[in-house]
Design a protein around this motif. Sequence first.
Motif, PDB file in Angstrom:
ATOM      1  N   VAL A  35      51.144  45.268  33.412  1.00  0.00           N
ATOM      2  CA  VAL A  35      51.761  46.302  34.252  1.00  0.00           C
ATOM      3  C   VAL A  35      50.805  47.465  34.498  1.00  0.00           C
ATOM      4  CG1 VAL A  35      53.580  48.054  34.308  1.00  0.00           C
ATOM      5  CG2 VAL A  35      54.133  45.719  33.635  1.00  0.00           C
ATOM      6  N   VAL A  36      50.063  47.849  33.455  1.00  0.00           N
ATOM      7  CA  VAL A  36      49.149  48.985  33.579  1.00  0.00           C
ATOM      8  C   VAL A  36      47.853  48.603  34.272  1.00  0.00           C
ATOM      9  CG1 VAL A  36      47.768  50.648  32.272  1.00  0.00           C
ATOM     10  CG2 VAL A  36      50.120  50.165  31.577  1.00  0.00           C
ATOM     11  N   GLY A  77      51.319  42.443  25.894  1.00  0.00           N
ATOM     12  CA  GLY A  77      50.671  41.771  27.016  1.00  0.00           C
ATOM     13  C   GLY A  77      51.300  42.143  28.345  1.00  0.00           C
ATOM     14  N   GLY A  78      52.645  42.239  28.347  1.00  0.00           N
ATOM     15  CA  GLY A  78      53.327  42.668  29.571  1.00  0.00           C
ATOM     16  C   GLY A  78      52.937  44.074  29.978  1.00  0.00           C
ATOM     17  N   LEU A  86      45.044  48.754  38.461  1.00  0.00           N
ATOM     18  CA  LEU A  86      43.732  49.371  38.265  1.00  0.00           C
ATOM     19  C   LEU A  86      42.588  48.424  38.586  1.00  0.00           C
ATOM     20  CD1 LEU A  86      44.381  51.293  34.909  1.00  0.00           C
ATOM     21  CD2 LEU A  86      44.497  52.191  37.240  1.00  0.00           C
ATOM     22  N   VAL A  87      42.746  47.133  38.269  1.00  0.00           N
ATOM     23  CA  VAL A  87      41.633  46.199  38.418  1.00  0.00           C
ATOM     24  C   VAL A  87      41.746  45.309  39.656  1.00  0.00           C
ATOM     25  CG1 VAL A  87      41.350  46.139  35.927  1.00  0.00           C
ATOM     26  CG2 VAL A  87      42.724  44.375  37.038  1.00  0.00           C
ATOM     27  N   ALA A  88      42.867  45.345  40.345  1.00  0.00           N
ATOM     28  CA  ALA A  88      43.031  44.501  41.531  1.00  0.00           C
ATOM     29  C   ALA A  88      41.992  44.845  42.586  1.00  0.00           C
ATOM     30  CB  ALA A  88      44.433  44.670  42.101  1.00  0.00           C
ATOM     31  N   LEU A  89      41.348  43.814  43.142  1.00  0.00           N
ATOM     32  CA  LEU A  89      40.332  44.042  44.167  1.00  0.00           C
ATOM     33  C   LEU A  89      40.960  44.483  45.480  1.00  0.00           C
ATOM     34  CD1 LEU A  89      38.045  40.949  43.449  1.00  0.00           C
ATOM     35  CD2 LEU A  89      37.769  43.304  42.647  1.00  0.00           C
ATOM     36  N   THR A  90      42.112  43.986  45.768  1.00  0.00           N
ATOM     37  CA  THR A  90      42.864  44.455  46.930  1.00  0.00           C
ATOM     38  C   THR A  90      44.301  44.690  46.500  1.00  0.00           C
ATOM     39  OG1 THR A  90      43.504  42.230  47.645  1.00  0.00           O
ATOM     40  CG2 THR A  90      41.422  43.106  48.515  1.00  0.00           C
ATOM     41  N   ARG A  91      44.953  45.639  47.128  1.00  0.00           N
ATOM     42  CA  ARG A  91      46.332  45.974  46.779  1.00  0.00           C
ATOM     43  C   ARG A  91      47.209  45.925  48.020  1.00  0.00           C
ATOM     44  NH1 ARG A  91      42.981  49.691  44.392  1.00  0.00           N
ATOM     45  NH2 ARG A  91      42.895  49.690  42.109  1.00  0.00           N
ATOM     46  N   GLN A  92      48.438  45.556  47.799  1.00  0.00           N
ATOM     47  CA  GLN A  92      49.414  45.553  48.871  1.00  0.00           C
ATOM     48  C   GLN A  92      50.282  46.795  48.752  1.00  0.00           C
ATOM     49  OE1 GLN A  92      49.351  43.571  51.274  1.00  0.00           O
ATOM     50  NE2 GLN A  92      48.325  41.694  50.577  1.00  0.00           N
ATOM     51  N   PRO A  93      50.700  47.391  49.876  1.00  0.00           N
ATOM     52  CA  PRO A  93      51.583  48.559  49.815  1.00  0.00           C
ATOM     53  C   PRO A  93      52.960  48.170  49.285  1.00  0.00           C
ATOM     54  CG  PRO A  93      51.357  47.798  52.072  1.00  0.00           C
ATOM     55  CD  PRO A  93      50.358  47.018  51.266  1.00  0.00           C
ATOM     56  N   ALA A  94      53.681  49.158  48.785  1.00  0.00           N
ATOM     57  CA  ALA A  94      55.014  48.906  48.237  1.00  0.00           C
ATOM     58  C   ALA A  94      55.943  48.291  49.284  1.00  0.00           C
ATOM     59  CB  ALA A  94      55.605  50.206  47.696  1.00  0.00           C
ATOM     60  N   LEU A 123      54.333  43.356  40.640  1.00  0.00           N
ATOM     61  CA  LEU A 123      52.924  43.738  40.646  1.00  0.00           C
ATOM     62  C   LEU A 123      51.983  42.575  40.946  1.00  0.00           C
ATOM     63  CD1 LEU A 123      52.741  46.106  37.543  1.00  0.00           C
ATOM     64  CD2 LEU A 123      52.286  46.756  39.916  1.00  0.00           C
ATOM     65  N   LEU A 124      52.485  41.345  40.908  1.00  0.00           N
ATOM     66  CA  LEU A 124      51.599  40.193  40.958  1.00  0.00           C
ATOM     67  C   LEU A 124      50.965  39.876  42.310  1.00  0.00           C
ATOM     68  CD1 LEU A 124      53.253  37.607  38.570  1.00  0.00           C
ATOM     69  CD2 LEU A 124      51.066  38.755  38.304  1.00  0.00           C
ATOM     70  N   PRO A 125      51.562  40.200  43.462  1.00  0.00           N
ATOM     71  CA  PRO A 125      50.915  39.827  44.720  1.00  0.00           C
ATOM     72  C   PRO A 125      49.645  40.646  44.970  1.00  0.00           C
ATOM     73  CG  PRO A 125      53.260  40.145  45.052  1.00  0.00           C
ATOM     74  CD  PRO A 125      52.919  40.725  43.713  1.00  0.00           C
ATOM     75  N   SER A 126      48.638  40.484  44.139  1.00  0.00           N
ATOM     76  CA  SER A 126      47.360  41.178  44.267  1.00  0.00           C
ATOM     77  C   SER A 126      46.233  40.173  44.121  1.00  0.00           C
ATOM     78  CB  SER A 126      47.232  42.250  43.181  1.00  0.00           C
ATOM     79  OG  SER A 126      48.281  43.173  43.232  1.00  0.00           O
ATOM     80  N   VAL A 127      45.054  40.571  44.535  1.00  0.00           N
ATOM     81  CA  VAL A 127      43.872  39.732  44.408  1.00  0.00           C
ATOM     82  C   VAL A 127      42.952  40.371  43.382  1.00  0.00           C
ATOM     83  CG1 VAL A 127      41.861  38.779  45.601  1.00  0.00           C
ATOM     84  CG2 VAL A 127      44.043  38.970  46.799  1.00  0.00           C
ATOM     85  N   PHE A 128      42.436  39.589  42.437  1.00  0.00           N
ATOM     86  CA  PHE A 128      41.589  40.155  41.404  1.00  0.00           C
ATOM     87  C   PHE A 128      40.440  39.211  41.094  1.00  0.00           C
ATOM     88  CE2 PHE A 128      45.657  38.577  39.983  1.00  0.00           C
ATOM     89  CZ  PHE A 128      45.312  37.475  39.236  1.00  0.00           C
ATOM     90  N   SER A 129      39.477  39.692  40.343  1.00  0.00           N
ATOM     91  CA  SER A 129      38.273  38.929  40.040  1.00  0.00           C
ATOM     92  C   SER A 129      38.559  37.819  39.047  1.00  0.00           C
ATOM     93  CB  SER A 129      37.214  39.860  39.463  1.00  0.00           C
ATOM     94  OG  SER A 129      37.637  40.347  38.205  1.00  0.00           O
ATOM     95  N   ALA A 130      37.569  36.913  38.924  1.00  0.00           N
ATOM     96  CA  ALA A 130      37.712  35.813  37.975  1.00  0.00           C
ATOM     97  C   ALA A 130      37.824  36.332  36.548  1.00  0.00           C
ATOM     98  CB  ALA A 130      36.520  34.863  38.104  1.00  0.00           C
ATOM     99  N   THR A 131      37.081  37.404  36.221  1.00  0.00           N
ATOM    100  CA  THR A 131      37.147  37.967  34.874  1.00  0.00           C
ATOM    101  C   THR A 131      38.535  38.499  34.567  1.00  0.00           C
ATOM    102  OG1 THR A 131      34.811  38.591  34.976  1.00  0.00           O
ATOM    103  CG2 THR A 131      36.162  39.682  33.305  1.00  0.00           C
ATOM    104  N   GLY A 132      39.103  39.238  35.523  1.00  0.00           N
ATOM    105  CA  GLY A 132      40.464  39.732  35.340  1.00  0.00           C
ATOM    106  C   GLY A 132      41.458  38.601  35.207  1.00  0.00           C
ATOM    107  N   ALA A 133      41.244  37.518  35.979  1.00  0.00           N
ATOM    108  CA  ALA A 133      42.145  36.365  35.907  1.00  0.00           C
ATOM    109  C   ALA A 133      42.088  35.700  34.546  1.00  0.00           C
ATOM    110  CB  ALA A 133      41.773  35.355  36.997  1.00  0.00           C
TER     111      ALA A 133
END
Length: 469
Positions: A194-195, A189-190, A199-207, A282-292
Amino acid sequence: MDSAEKRLNELGYKQELRREMTLFKTLAISFSTMTLFTGITPLYGSSLLYAGPAPLVWGWIVVSFFTWFVGLAMAEICSSFPTTGSLYFWAAHLAGPKWGPFASWCCAWLETIGLIAGIGTQAYAGSQTLQSIILLCTGTNKDGGYFAPRWLFLCMYMGLTVIWAVLNTFALEVIAFIDIISIWWQVIGGLVIVVMLPLVALTRQPASYVFSSFEMAPDSTGISSKPYAAVLALLVSQYSLYGYDAAAHLTEETKGADKNGPIAILSSIGIISVFGWAIYWLLPSVFSATGAIILLFIIWGSFFFGGLSITTSAARVVYALSRDKGVPFSSIWRRIHPKHKVPSNAVWLCAAICILLGLPILKVNVVFTAITSICTIGWVGGYAVPIFARLVMAEENFNAGPFYLGRARRPICLVAFLWICYTCSVFLLHVLPHHLGYFQLCTSCFGCWSGLDYALVDGGCKKMVQGPC
């Protein structure tokens, strides 16, 4: 005769529990007790709000570093005293005849209270996660989704507690098999998180944002001091990185426990440290309800397995304490199931107390905060007593086991003891903002990084329709 069983006899106990656990099975239970995702749902949001992502990411490394000192100190003592009573028994022998009884009494009740409250934290967080899954599956607050009311939340809390007690009534082999599933569940699961997150995040933050951004929210938290905010931001890591003493509670059921107990303790810390850091940055991202929903399901499994393992540990401590006539009606709680050779009465006592701790859910909003603080201060505080006793005792009075720190034991024990004191102090501070009204408990959904009444769903930060969750 097994070397650990021989040592058990030397310590004045006979073998009553079934000794059939291998190193991997003991590691599985210890790893499951820590749980890879323990702090994500209940504490990640508030910790992120305190100071932003950078203290979380670097804080995990700092907390992992000091956790190794505690783990090393405990591993050495476990190797010398492979008994189910573990911490309180260690304290009794290490503190000497004068202070031993008092040290043992303090440690026993800290440990027992902390472990039983630990069952409650897993039941609450598991119910919180299940509540969020139901909400997202039925449309989220915005779209009229079903937000489980307090009475149903309490039923989920009690249901999980009872399920764990039922499973722990069977032979330990059953728990070990389930926890082998747990270790693969959390590792795989981890890896999925991580992978898949990038890939599925709707928005991403820079490193640069993740590793260097320090953001405060004084209007929401009531905290304007940067050092204080950074200290509170470490709560999520400190909450996740303990529980490895589960291996010590199983030493009377583990083959070669004087060697395999310490290995299981240190291996659990190592695995959690690596995977936890990879997930947290990796967690500070925004993703869809399905991904959540998918991520929540993985996390819910982690809470389920964690609660099961903590119930196992708590019951062993209550059994050992009853064997030493340290609790009222000891003759009842020390009884072993005639067929499965497990302390079944102690299991159900722990479950009953845990359910009583959860009853205020019907009326009070800060139940999780209270249970978490009780759990951490009691559980981790129990580590401090035998470690301090080991620090100050004369070396010639210590009967070393196969895992021995030698001259390094004093600096290691000193750092470990100071870190435990710091951790307990921080969790006392953690209670304060909640009682001052700065936070509401968030039970809405995975992604409630704000810690208040917002959720990252449907591609953005949405204010919950039903108000503070």
